[in-house]
Write a protein that holds these residues in place. Structure first.
Motif, PDB file in Angstrom:
ATOM      1  N   GLY A 268       1.591  -2.855   6.000  1.00  0.00           N
ATOM      2  CA  GLY A 268       2.966  -3.240   6.290  1.00  0.00           C
ATOM      3  C   GLY A 268       3.954  -2.763   5.248  1.00  0.00           C
ATOM      4  N   GLU A 269       3.652  -1.653   4.572  1.00  0.00           N
ATOM      5  CA  GLU A 269       4.580  -1.161   3.557  1.00  0.00           C
ATOM      6  C   GLU A 269       5.224   0.143   4.020  1.00  0.00           C
ATOM      7  N   ARG A 270       5.848   0.853   3.094  1.00  0.00           N
ATOM      8  CA  ARG A 270       6.674   1.998   3.459  1.00  0.00           C
ATOM      9  C   ARG A 270       5.848   3.247   3.781  1.00  0.00           C
ATOM     10  N   GLY A 271       6.315   3.993   4.765  1.00  0.00           N
ATOM     11  CA  GLY A 271       5.655   5.238   5.127  1.00  0.00           C
ATOM     12  C   GLY A 271       5.685   6.259   4.006  1.00  0.00           C
ATOM     13  N   THR A 303       1.638   1.131   8.194  1.00  0.00           N
ATOM     14  CA  THR A 303       2.956   0.945   7.601  1.00  0.00           C
ATOM     15  C   THR A 303       3.752  -0.095   8.386  1.00  0.00           C
ATOM     16  N   SER A 304       4.891  -0.480   7.823  1.00  0.00           N
ATOM     17  CA  SER A 304       5.639  -1.618   8.354  1.00  0.00           C
ATOM     18  C   SER A 304       6.126  -1.404   9.777  1.00  0.00           C
ATOM     19  N   ARG A 341       2.394  -9.188   3.795  1.00  0.00           N
ATOM     20  CA  ARG A 341       2.648  -8.613   5.124  1.00  0.00           C
ATOM     21  C   ARG A 341       1.518  -8.990   6.069  1.00  0.00           C
TER      22      ARG A 341
END
Lengths: 594, 514
Positions: A268-271, A303-304, A341
């Motif tokens: 769930g973080e940045r690409g 990713t998010s 996340r």
């Protein structure tokens, strides 16, 4: 795992769609946590609730356009990962679909209903047996070796539940994942073994016994190794608000730690952070072997903006792969960025199920899930008799940077290392922004013997003294805020000065500086020794009436702050020279005041 | 109410399966939601036309699809709908909008209908407004520095092509002026291996519940920069239906993706004000009776914001890029409020504005300590801007933090009682805020000038305090530079910046950006 090789059976009809959660009416034979395929596009999902004829499913893909009345197919299998040669250097999504293959299939955007096998079937691997026909083998026993990457030798193992006599074994040679390489005979008959095996992600893989975590996971990060050490097989949490440097710290540990295998889960973080890892890791070299770091790394990227349910699964996919390499006798470190996340994914699914929420909307089973996850860490004797470990390092993203929120609080209960990141330190660009007053490690006592064996028997004492000085500094700073530093007596000003050396010279470490990014254990201890020697000698001088400004302005003192960048790890002997210069200059001062 | 609104978007859009299903009569109306019973096989997230008793057609979207029931959000609100006479037509596909290069230079409402009195643009393609997640392996890591001409950004929070960098502001602060200045002044710094100059530039602007004046301000600003023909504006203003805001940024980003990755343009997306978007989402969530997260915002707010902010970046093997500059106002200037908080966790940094600096008359009032650019680390220094840049930036942060401490001490014991070093920090703080952070709204500084000003401010400190810069950099840059560079370089304009002998890499701006 996605049911590409299984018989699909229509098990029900969709009755309700609400984002990632759907319901169907159908067969009562479907199992909890069974993988299903939903709708005409065969979107992958997992059964998360059964009530009479009603099946509740979380779907791992975008459900836009899904309509009630369409079919749900069962696969008969629990959500599982594929295990075998070819995992290393891969990048998967949360349910182990290989992202580069997906890119070739559907272009730069992730399409729906794409069925892919996680491991490439056609490639041949060089298998070299290490047992003989007729041997009695048990679950976890190593049958042979496959050089997976130059850094990792893959051990082909007997599946955990199986034991018997080896009735057939393939000779050394090249085989694909699906070729039979052994047959094991037990009282139920013959069992064909290939290099490809499966394991359900929600079940921990078995081991023989647990061992105490007594070895340091060397990360080369001074504030971690020296002050808040993590043992191999241990658990650590990195809580911090946005911009506090969680991800950079996770990357640093992934790059420099002396684990054999790294599993990095971007949950769930940045690409762009994943593309940063993909850009750097093939270029960065393992300090021990000089090989590209990617050769010991598996990346899992959800990713998010990717579907929320797969975010929930990604953590389990990661830890199952970690356990698999542990079972080969390796020290594995897994980074999960960010477990908040993952917890939010649980909350989102729970909310759509209209479950009664506990704190801040999180489901009541959040602490249980966190505990289960972190308990999959550990240093063990494997079924095959080797020693291996899984260390888990979870980033936590507390809303508003407030550590009293449920995910941080519950995580604290189940981890033994707490690396608290601090927004104020980050604002000053003091990195890593690990707050030395709020962080702790419960492995300090377990690890004392390790430091003694590593030529630093005084580590425990140096560490305690340094922390005490930092604590006193914190206290003094409150006074300084009221009356100014110049009003303090000289012995207290020396504490401030030593603390400054500790903060700027030791705790602060630049991830971007070639020399400073990684510090060996020898250099870490050497730096700490120097700072404390300065403090001891300085205290003596001040008790003899020497003003603190003279001590502070000695030319050698400024050099201490620059050691981190100026003295390469290989040239640790230079520390002794700096120490001699410091002693000489201080002795000179002492002569004037005695 | 604008009459154009009665023309539904995409009457010519391709039609999915299950279309044409029409139901008369609603089961329930609840705020922006209507519930329809007696329908089967309605697709989740499908678009619907809701026809009121007066024949007025409104756009809506399926939020929940059951066997016999559908929950629909109506973008323009439910005012005037009746339970008995309202017709609901299910179009059998998710919401799509037309995209075309000729949409540049045009003005649209929040759903993408033209409101500038000109005919509908000819669609080159129809695109799902939800987009699709970018495969992380297909991304190209953004590393091309954008020069904004604003020292607080270029020097300490460098913007990079393909970055999402929001402005965290408060009511009454000049965030619009800053965004407009960035749009006006931005240029790309060329690198040796870069062929970025060739691509075209475009701006997609989305107004989310802001006042007419704000939209006019941006229009005038684009117009005075001569870039109006390169701008597509999507306006959902304060008096437009609130629920429509839930889709406006998605409509805007869908066009941006087409222009960037379909037509190879470098697109800057300005979204203002994202707080209004979040409030619209909260309104829908509360009408549905969902379990709220913090401050009543739904638990999926993070995922929703991420699905938009992540539609940024660059792709391997493709020419274009999307850079996002969302603006949000922090309720009560509280950075821990869920909207800025979740945004900060998704975006690649943030530019935080300070009311205190604003009240001191400093423009732009960028509060540098909580501001951050995450992509800066790989886009500055030798080969990108100037070799001293990373260390100078770090030194400025440390020194300014120390200056703040000195200030709070001075407020207790008085300035005269401070030690020599703290006195120096006080001086540094003032110089830094006035000469480095502060600049004119039309002042366009070169990176070199920005860095020289940084050294000028640092020269107020004793050399022993400069522990984050290297000795050789101190020798090369401290104490000379500013007075020289001050001469004739502050002019607003996009002239090629000069080079000095002091180890400057490149500060050539390749083509103007937006």
């Amino acid at each position: 795992m996605i049911g590409t090789e299984v018989d699909l059976q229509r098990v029900g009809d969709l009755t309700w769609v609400n984002g990632p959660v759907v319901r169907a009416r159908g067969s009562s034979r479907i199992k909890m946590y069974e993988v299903v395929q939903v709708g005409p596009e065969h979107l992958v999902g997992e059964v998360i609730g059964l009530d009479h004829q009603m099946i509740t499913i979380q779907v791992y893909e975008e459900t836009s356009g899904l309509r009630p009345g369409t079919a749900v197919y069962g696969t008969g299998a629990l959500l599982s990962v594929e295990l075998g040669p070819g995992l290393m250097s891969s990048i998967f999504d949360g349910i182990q679909r290989p992202l580069p293959v997906m890119e070739r299939r559907s272009g730069p955007w992730i399409g729906r209903g794409i069925q892919l096998t996680p491991l490439y079937r056609k490639r041949e691997w060089h298998f070299k047996p290490s047992v003989r026909v007729g041997d009695a083998v048990v679950g976890g026993a190593v049958l042979g070796m496959v050089p997976e990457t130059p850094l990792v030798a893959h051990k082909v193992m007997v599946p955990p539940a199986l034991s018997g006599r080896l009735s057939q074994l393939a000779p050394e040679g090249n085989y694909t994942l699906e070729d039979e390489i052994a047959v094991i005979t037990d009282d139920r008959g013959d069992h064909s073994i290939t290099m490809l095996q499966r394991w359900p992600v929600r079940n921990p893989r078995p081991y023989r016994s647990r061992l105490r975590p007594t070895e340091l996971l060397v990360t080369g990060q001074r504030v971690l190794d020296t002050f808040f050490p993590l043992a191999k097989g241990g658990t650590a949490a990195i809580p911090g608000g946005f911009g506090a440097g969680k991800t950079v710290l996770q990357h640093q540990v992934a790059k420099w730690s002396d684990a054999d295998v790294i599993i990095y889960v971007g949950c769930g973080e940045r690409g762009n952070e994943m593309s940063d890892v993909l850009r750097q890791f093939p270029e960065l070299r393992d300090p021990a072997s000089g090989r590209p770091l990617m050769e010991r790394t598996i990346l899992i990227a959800n990713t998010s903006n990717m579907p929320v349910a797969a975010r929930e699964a990604s953590i389990y996919t990661g830890v199952t792969l970690a356990e698999y390499y542990r079972d080969m006798g390796y020290d594995v470190a897994m980074m999960a960025d960010s477990t908040s996340r993952w917890a939010e994914a649980l909350r989102e699914i729970s909310g759509r199920l209209e479950e009664m929420p506990a704190e801040e909307g999180f489901p009541a089973y959040l602490p249980a899930r966190l505990a289960e996850f972190y308990e999959r860490a550990g240093r063990v004797t494997t079924l095959g008799g080797d020693r291996g470990s899984v260390s888990l390092i979870g980033a936590v993203s507390p809303p508003g940077g407030d550590f009293s929120e449920p995910v941080t609080q519950h995580t604290r209960r189940f981890v033994r290392c707490f690396w608290a990141l601090d927004k104020d330190l980050a604002s000053e660009r003091h990195f890593p922004a690990v707050n030395w007053l709020r962080s702790y490690s419960q492995y300090v006592d377990d690890l004392s013997p390790w430091w003694t064996d590593s030529n630093a028997p005084e580590w425990h004492e140096l560490r305690e003294r340094a922390l005490e000085i930092l604590q006193r500094e914190d206290h003094l700073r409150q006074i300084v805020q009221l009356i100014g530093a110049d009003a303090l007596p000289d012995d207290q000003r020396l504490v401030l000065e030593t603390a400054r050396l500790l903060r700027e010279g030791v705790l602060q470490q630049s991830a971007l500086d070639d020399v400073d990014a990684y510090t060996t254990i020898d250099k870490q201890v050497g730096m700490l020794r120097l700072v404390l020697a300065f403090h001891d000698h300085g205290s003596r001088l001040i008790s003899k009436g020497c003003p603190v400004t003279l001590v502070r302005d000695l030319p050698a003192v400024e050099r201490i702050v620059r050691i981190k960048q100026m003295v390469p790890n290989e040239a640790v002997s230079q520390l002794a020279m700096i120490g001699q210069a410091l002693t000489a200059q201080m002795t000179e001062l002492e002569r004037r005041y005695s | 109410m604008n009459t154009m609104r009665t023309t539904p978007v995409g009457t010519g859009a391709p039609v999915g399966t299950g279309s044409g299903q029409e139901v008369t009569g609603l089961a329930r109306i609840n705020g922006p939601l209507v519930v329809v019973e007696g329908v089967g096989g309605v697709g989740y997230d499908d678009v619907v036309d809701v026809e009121g008793p007066d024949g007025d057609i409104r756009r809506g979207r399926v939020l929940e699809a059951g066997e016999n029931l559908a929950v629909i959000e109506v973008f323009s609100g439910t005012s005037g709908l009746s339970v008995g006479d309202t017709k609901v037509r299910f179009l059998g596909r998710p919401m799509q909008v037309p995209v075309a290069e000729e949409m540049l230079g045009r003005v649209f409402d929040g759903l993408g209908n033209p409101i500038d009195g000109q005919p509908d643009p000819l669609a080159e393609d129809w695109a799902d407004i939800n987009g699709q997640p970018v495969n992380p392996t297909a991304r190209l890591y953004p590393q091309d520095t954008i020069r904004t001409g604003i020292s607080a950004i270029d020097g300490m929070n460098t913007l990079v092509l393909g970055q999402k960098l929001p402005i965290f502001s408060g009511n009454g602060l000049p965030h619009d002026q800053i965004a407009a200045q960035i749009v006006r002044q931005s240029g790309l710094l060329t690198r040796g291996d870069s062929n970025i100059g060739a691509a075209q530039f475009a701006i997609v602007f989305a107004a989310l519940g802001v006042k007419h004046d704000v939209a006019d301000f941006f229009r005038d600003s684009f117009s005075s920069a001569g870039s109006l023909a390169r701008v597509a504006m999507f306006l959902n203003l304060a008096d437009d239906p609130a629920i429509e805001r839930v889709v406006t940024p998605k409509v805007a980003l869908t066009l941006a993706e087409f222009l960037a990755f379909g037509r190879g343009m470098h697109v800057l997306v300005v979204l203002t004000d994202m707080t209004n978007y979040c409030e619209a989402l909260r309104q829908v969530s509360s009408a549905r009776g969902e379990i709220p997260g913090r401050k009543g915002y739904p638990g999926y707010l993070y995922s929703e914001l991420a699905s938009m902010y992540e539609r940024t970046g660059r792709l391997q093997g493709r020419e274009g890029s999307i850079t996002q500059l969302p603006i949000l106002t922090m309720p009560n200037d509280d950075i821990t409020h869920p909207v800025p908080d979740l945004t900060g966790y998704i975006t690649e940094g943030q530019i935080v504005l300070s009311r205190e600096l604003f009240q001191q008359g400093i423009y732009p009032p960028v509060s540098v300590l909580p501001s951050l650019s995450r992509l800066m680390k790989d886009s500055i220094g030798e080969g990108f801007t100037r070799r001293d840049h990373p260390h100078v930036a770090s030194q400025l942060y440390a020194a300014y933090a120390a200056a703040q401490n000195a200030r709070s001490l001075a407020s207790v014991i008085g300035e005269e009682e401070l030690g020599v070093v703290d006195q120096a920090y006080l001086k540094f703080g003032t110089t830094f805020e006035r000469d480095f952070v502060g600049q004119g709204p039309r002042e366009n500084r070169s990176v070199e000038e920005t860095l020289d000003r940084a050294w000028q401010a640092l020269s107020t400190l004793p050399r022993s305090e400069l522990t984050r810069v290297r000795d050789d950099e101190i020798d090369a840059f401290l104490g000379h530079g500013f007075s020289r560079s001050e001469a004739g370089r502050s002019e607003a304009g996009r002239s090629e910046a000069g080079r000095s002998e002091a180890g400057v890499q490149k500060d050539a701006v390749s083509g103007r950006a937006w």
